[in-house]
Write a protein that holds these residues in place. Structure first.
Motif, short mmCIF file in Angstrom:
data_model
loop_
_atom_site.label_atom_id
_atom_site.label_comp_id
_atom_site.label_asym_id
_atom_site.label_seq_id
_atom_site.Cartn_x
_atom_site.Cartn_y
_atom_site.Cartn_z
N GLU A 1 -33.60 57.22 -62.64
CA GLU A 1 -32.82 58.41 -62.91
C GLU A 1 -32.09 58.26 -64.24
O GLU A 1 -31.46 57.25 -64.51
CB GLU A 1 -31.80 58.64 -61.80
CG GLU A 1 -31.01 59.91 -61.97
CD GLU A 1 -30.04 60.14 -60.83
OE1 GLU A 1 -28.83 60.20 -61.10
OE2 GLU A 1 -30.51 60.25 -59.68
N VAL A 2 -32.20 59.30 -65.07
CA VAL A 2 -31.52 59.32 -66.35
C VAL A 2 -30.34 60.32 -66.28
O VAL A 2 -29.28 60.06 -66.79
CB VAL A 2 -32.49 59.69 -67.49
CG1 VAL A 2 -31.76 59.84 -68.81
CG2 VAL A 2 -33.58 58.64 -67.59
N TYR A 3 -30.58 61.45 -65.67
CA TYR A 3 -29.51 62.45 -65.51
C TYR A 3 -29.87 63.38 -64.36
O TYR A 3 -30.99 63.39 -63.88
CB TYR A 3 -29.29 63.24 -66.80
CG TYR A 3 -30.45 64.12 -67.21
CD1 TYR A 3 -30.54 65.43 -66.78
CD2 TYR A 3 -31.46 63.63 -68.04
CE1 TYR A 3 -31.60 66.24 -67.16
CE2 TYR A 3 -32.52 64.43 -68.43
CZ TYR A 3 -32.58 65.73 -67.99
OH TYR A 3 -33.62 66.53 -68.36
N THR A 4 -28.88 64.16 -63.93
CA THR A 4 -29.11 65.16 -62.88
C THR A 4 -28.81 66.54 -63.45
O THR A 4 -28.11 66.68 -64.46
CB THR A 4 -28.21 64.91 -61.66
OG1 THR A 4 -26.84 64.97 -62.07
CG2 THR A 4 -28.49 63.55 -61.03
N TYR A 5 -29.36 67.54 -62.81
CA TYR A 5 -29.06 68.92 -63.18
C TYR A 5 -29.21 69.78 -61.94
O TYR A 5 -29.70 69.33 -60.90
CB TYR A 5 -29.97 69.42 -64.31
CG TYR A 5 -31.42 69.58 -63.92
CD1 TYR A 5 -31.91 70.81 -63.51
CD2 TYR A 5 -32.30 68.50 -63.97
CE1 TYR A 5 -33.24 70.97 -63.16
CE2 TYR A 5 -33.62 68.65 -63.63
CZ TYR A 5 -34.08 69.88 -63.22
OH TYR A 5 -35.39 70.03 -62.88
N TRP A 6 -28.77 71.02 -62.03
CA TRP A 6 -28.86 71.94 -60.91
C TRP A 6 -29.03 73.35 -61.46
O TRP A 6 -28.76 73.62 -62.62
CB TRP A 6 -27.62 71.84 -60.01
CG TRP A 6 -26.34 72.14 -60.71
CD1 TRP A 6 -25.70 73.34 -60.81
CD2 TRP A 6 -25.55 71.22 -61.48
NE1 TRP A 6 -24.57 73.23 -61.57
CE2 TRP A 6 -24.45 71.93 -61.99
CE3 TRP A 6 -25.66 69.86 -61.77
CZ2 TRP A 6 -23.48 71.33 -62.77
CZ3 TRP A 6 -24.68 69.27 -62.55
CH2 TRP A 6 -23.61 70.01 -63.04
N TYR A 7 -29.49 74.21 -60.57
CA TYR A 7 -29.65 75.62 -60.92
C TYR A 7 -28.49 76.41 -60.33
O TYR A 7 -28.02 76.10 -59.25
CB TYR A 7 -30.97 76.17 -60.36
CG TYR A 7 -32.19 75.56 -60.98
CD1 TYR A 7 -32.62 75.98 -62.22
CD2 TYR A 7 -32.90 74.57 -60.32
CE1 TYR A 7 -33.76 75.42 -62.80
CE2 TYR A 7 -34.03 74.01 -60.88
CZ TYR A 7 -34.45 74.44 -62.12
OH TYR A 7 -35.57 73.90 -62.69
N ARG A 8 -28.10 77.44 -61.03
CA ARG A 8 -27.07 78.35 -60.55
C ARG A 8 -27.66 79.75 -60.55
O ARG A 8 -28.42 80.11 -61.42
CB ARG A 8 -25.84 78.31 -61.44
CG ARG A 8 -25.18 76.94 -61.43
CD ARG A 8 -23.99 76.94 -62.33
NE ARG A 8 -23.45 75.57 -62.34
CZ ARG A 8 -22.58 75.15 -63.20
NH1 ARG A 8 -22.12 75.96 -64.12
NH2 ARG A 8 -22.15 73.92 -63.16
N VAL A 9 -27.26 80.51 -59.55
CA VAL A 9 -27.75 81.87 -59.42
C VAL A 9 -26.53 82.80 -59.41
O VAL A 9 -25.58 82.58 -58.65
CB VAL A 9 -28.55 82.05 -58.11
CG1 VAL A 9 -29.00 83.49 -57.97
CG2 VAL A 9 -29.74 81.10 -58.10
N LYS A 10 -26.58 83.79 -60.27
CA LYS A 10 -25.49 84.77 -60.31
C LYS A 10 -25.62 85.69 -59.11
O LYS A 10 -26.70 86.22 -58.82
CB LYS A 10 -25.57 85.56 -61.62
CG LYS A 10 -24.41 86.48 -61.83
CD LYS A 10 -24.50 87.14 -63.19
CE LYS A 10 -23.33 88.07 -63.38
NZ LYS A 10 -23.37 88.68 -64.71
N ALA A 11 -24.51 85.90 -58.42
CA ALA A 11 -24.51 86.75 -57.22
C ALA A 11 -24.73 88.22 -57.60
O ALA A 11 -24.43 88.67 -58.64
CB ALA A 11 -23.19 86.60 -56.49
#
Length: 126
Positions: A116-126
């Motif tokens: 693992e080098v880095y983490t990320y995530w997705y965001r969804v606008k409501a």
């Protein structure tokens, strides 16, 4: 990419029929060199994956194995084939992304030398 690969890829990834066209357009719009791989057991596709080369990097995407064939070495075999393909087409380095809670995939990737080098995530606008 051909229709057969896309159909098996969507089946293994549980892509709904009404999203297949979107998936096809997304993959077709990638302008760099792409490698589509399928792994067969007799005449049945049991795994699919995608490699994309950009500059000297091979990105491994959507490596998926049929539930009935997991933990039997097929994922590793697919990745090794994609790495060979990438090297033959100019890639010197590789990377991949994996879902954080996919522990079996993380074990496989660690076995192959990935960390693992880095983490990320997705965001969804409501």
């Amino acid at each position: 990419m051909n229709e057969e690969w896309l159909a098996h890829f969507c089946r293994l990834n549980h892509v709904k029929d009404h999203h297949k066209g979107i998936m096809e357009r997304m993959l077709s719009n990638i302008i760099t060199k792409k490698g589509f791989i399928s792994l067969y057991d007799n005449d049945q596709v049991i795994a699919c994956g995608l490699g994309i080369i950009e500059r000297e990097y091979l990105g491994l995407y959507d490596i998926v194995t049929d539930l009935n064939y997991r933990n039997q070495g097929f994922g590793e075999e697919m990745i090794l084939h994609l790495l060979q393909w990438g090297q033959e087409h100019g890639a010197r380095y590789s990377y991949l992304a994996v879902v954080a809670d996919n522990k079996p995939a993380q074990r496989l990737y660690a076995k192959l030398g990935y960390s693992e080098v880095y983490t990320y995530w997705y965001r969804v606008k409501a």
